[in-house]
Design a protein around this motif. Structure first.
Motif, PDB file in Angstrom:
ATOM      1  N   ILE A   1      56.945  44.440  55.490  1.00 29.40           N
ATOM      2  CA  ILE A   1      55.620  45.063  55.571  1.00 29.40           C
ATOM      3  C   ILE A   1      55.743  46.584  55.584  1.00 29.40           C
ATOM      4  O   ILE A   1      54.983  47.283  54.905  1.00 29.40           O
ATOM      5  N   SER A   2      56.724  47.099  56.307  1.00 26.90           N
ATOM      6  CA  SER A   2      56.944  48.543  56.340  1.00 26.90           C
ATOM      7  C   SER A   2      57.324  49.075  54.956  1.00 26.90           C
ATOM      8  O   SER A   2      56.805  50.106  54.508  1.00 26.90           O
ATOM      9  N   SER A   3      58.209  48.371  54.258  1.00 22.32           N
ATOM     10  CA  SER A   3      58.622  48.790  52.909  1.00 22.32           C
ATOM     11  C   SER A   3      57.462  48.702  51.927  1.00 22.32           C
ATOM     12  O   SER A   3      57.296  49.581  51.071  1.00 22.32           O
ATOM     13  N   LEU A   4      56.674  47.669  52.051  1.00 20.74           N
ATOM     14  CA  LEU A   4      55.509  47.515  51.182  1.00 20.74           C
ATOM     15  C   LEU A   4      54.509  48.637  51.417  1.00 20.74           C
ATOM     16  O   LEU A   4      53.967  49.217  50.467  1.00 20.74           O
ATOM     17  N   ASN A   5      54.298  48.967  52.668  1.00 22.99           N
ATOM     18  CA  ASN A   5      53.399  50.064  53.004  1.00 22.99           C
ATOM     19  C   ASN A   5      53.899  51.380  52.421  1.00 22.99           C
ATOM     20  O   ASN A   5      53.126  52.163  51.848  1.00 22.99           O
ATOM     21  N   GLU A   6      55.198  51.627  52.512  1.00 25.36           N
ATOM     22  CA  GLU A   6      55.782  52.844  51.941  1.00 25.36           C
ATOM     23  C   GLU A   6      55.643  52.861  50.414  1.00 25.36           C
ATOM     24  O   GLU A   6      55.345  53.896  49.820  1.00 25.36           O
ATOM     25  N   MET A   7      55.852  51.705  49.767  1.00 20.49           N
ATOM     26  CA  MET A   7      55.704  51.608  48.307  1.00 20.49           C
ATOM     27  C   MET A   7      54.272  51.951  47.888  1.00 20.49           C
ATOM     28  O   MET A   7      54.058  52.720  46.944  1.00 20.49           O
ATOM     29  N   ILE A   8      53.303  51.430  48.615  1.00 19.39           N
ATOM     30  CA  ILE A   8      51.898  51.705  48.293  1.00 19.39           C
ATOM     31  C   ILE A   8      51.576  53.174  48.517  1.00 19.39           C
ATOM     32  O   ILE A   8      50.908  53.809  47.688  1.00 19.39           O
ATOM     33  N   ASP A   9      52.061  53.750  49.614  1.00 16.24           N
ATOM     34  CA  ASP A   9      51.820  55.172  49.889  1.00 16.24           C
ATOM     35  C   ASP A   9      52.434  56.069  48.816  1.00 16.24           C
ATOM     36  O   ASP A   9      51.792  57.017  48.350  1.00 16.24           O
TER      37      ASP A   9
ATOM     38  N   ASP B   1      47.286  48.259  41.005  1.00 18.29           N
ATOM     39  CA  ASP B   1      46.411  48.146  42.177  1.00 18.29           C
ATOM     40  C   ASP B   1      46.201  46.681  42.560  1.00 18.29           C
ATOM     41  O   ASP B   1      46.224  46.331  43.741  1.00 18.29           O
ATOM     42  N   GLU B   2      45.991  45.838  41.546  1.00 15.48           N
ATOM     43  CA  GLU B   2      45.822  44.404  41.805  1.00 15.48           C
ATOM     44  C   GLU B   2      47.092  43.808  42.420  1.00 15.48           C
ATOM     45  O   GLU B   2      47.016  43.006  43.364  1.00 15.48           O
ATOM     46  N   ILE B   3      48.230  44.202  41.899  1.00 13.82           N
ATOM     47  CA  ILE B   3      49.505  43.699  42.420  1.00 13.82           C
ATOM     48  C   ILE B   3      49.689  44.148  43.873  1.00 13.82           C
ATOM     49  O   ILE B   3      50.097  43.356  44.731  1.00 13.82           O
ATOM     50  N   GLN B   4      49.377  45.406  44.157  1.00 14.97           N
ATOM     51  CA  GLN B   4      49.512  45.901  45.525  1.00 14.97           C
ATOM     52  C   GLN B   4      48.582  45.148  46.474  1.00 14.97           C
ATOM     53  O   GLN B   4      48.977  44.803  47.587  1.00 14.97           O
ATOM     54  N   ASP B   5      47.352  44.871  46.029  1.00 14.61           N
ATOM     55  CA  ASP B   5      46.425  44.102  46.856  1.00 14.61           C
ATOM     56  C   ASP B   5      46.965  42.699  47.115  1.00 14.61           C
ATOM     57  O   ASP B   5      46.888  42.191  48.248  1.00 14.61           O
ATOM     58  N   ALA B   6      47.515  42.069  46.082  1.00 15.64           N
ATOM     59  CA  ALA B   6      48.069  40.719  46.244  1.00 15.64           C
ATOM     60  C   ALA B   6      49.278  40.733  47.180  1.00 15.64           C
ATOM     61  O   ALA B   6      49.402  39.855  48.046  1.00 15.64           O
ATOM     62  N   LEU B   7      50.143  41.727  47.023  1.00 17.27           N
ATOM     63  CA  LEU B   7      51.298  41.840  47.908  1.00 17.27           C
ATOM     64  C   LEU B   7      50.856  42.065  49.355  1.00 17.27           C
ATOM     65  O   LEU B   7      51.427  41.493  50.290  1.00 17.27           O
ATOM     66  N   TRP B   8      49.839  42.893  49.542  1.00 15.72           N
ATOM     67  CA  TRP B   8      49.357  43.155  50.895  1.00 15.72           C
ATOM     68  C   TRP B   8      48.735  41.896  51.498  1.00 15.72           C
ATOM     69  O   TRP B   8      48.880  41.647  52.703  1.00 15.72           O
ATOM     70  N   SER B   9      48.074  41.096  50.683  1.00 15.52           N
ATOM     71  CA  SER B   9      47.524  39.819  51.168  1.00 15.52           C
ATOM     72  C   SER B   9      48.645  38.907  51.655  1.00 15.52           C
ATOM     73  O   SER B   9      48.518  38.263  52.707  1.00 15.52           O
ATOM     74  N   HIS B  10      49.715  38.857  50.895  1.00 17.12           N
ATOM     75  CA  HIS B  10      50.879  38.072  51.323  1.00 17.12           C
ATOM     76  C   HIS B  10      51.462  38.635  52.622  1.00 17.12           C
ATOM     77  O   HIS B  10      51.840  37.869  53.519  1.00 17.12           O
TER      78      HIS B  10
END
Length: 162
Positions: free
Chosen positions: A64-72, A37-46
């Motif tokens: 950003i689209s790939s990151l969003n899909e990874m988090i989902d 969760d912390e890593i996802q938050d940091a990636l989203w901040s970037h």
């Protein structure tokens, strides 16, 4: 951003590749979930920093689209693994119906006057195997069935090479 994102993704993949280990150690699983969760938050901040810097880059939009899909996908996996289980009442009913069926079959064989030990054994083992598989599939990582982590391990090796 590139160096930090690469390090965060590498750590994320390391955690995901060891998921089977974590499912067998509940205390460490909570730590791993917290860290992802912390890593996802940091990636989203970037990602938000990158997006605010340049809104016209197609590469940034794909990231950003790939990151969003990874988090989902991670959220779906966590919800399914931690919250969706077969209710104990359903498992109890399955066991009760199986036991009742075995008793009825045994009674029928008794009335017929035939002792077919092999047929009784095969039937009992089949019912037991079905119940075992249902229970094992309901608890991923804790039983005998595991999801192959080879694609994640391959990605881990690829990231370590870069």
């Amino acid at each position: 951003h590139r160096t930090e994102i690469r390090q965060l993704l590498s750590e994320y993949v390391d955690i995901r590749a060891r998921l089977i280990y974590f499912t067998q150690h509940p205390g460490e699983l909570k730590i791993a979930i917290s860290r992802t969760d912390e890593i996802q938050d940091a990636l989203w901040s970037h990602a938000t920093a990158i997006a605010s810097a340049d809104r016209s880059s197609e590469i940034d939009a794909l990231f950003i689209s790939s990151l969003n899909e990874m988090i989902d996908l991670n959220t779906k996996r966590m919800v399914i693994a931690t919250q969706y289980h077969i209710p104990l009442l359903v498992l109890g009913v399955l066991i009760f119906v199986s036991t009742l069926t075995m008793a009825a079959v045994g009674f029928q064989f008794g009335l017929a006057g035939k002792r077919v030990v092999f047929a009784n054994l095969v039937l009992a083992l089949t019912f037991s195997a079905v119940l075992f598989l249902i229970r094992d599939l309901d608890n991923p990582g804790l039983g005998w069935l595991f999801v192959d982590q080879q694609p994640m391990i391959d990605l881990q090796e690829m990231l370590n090479v870069l």
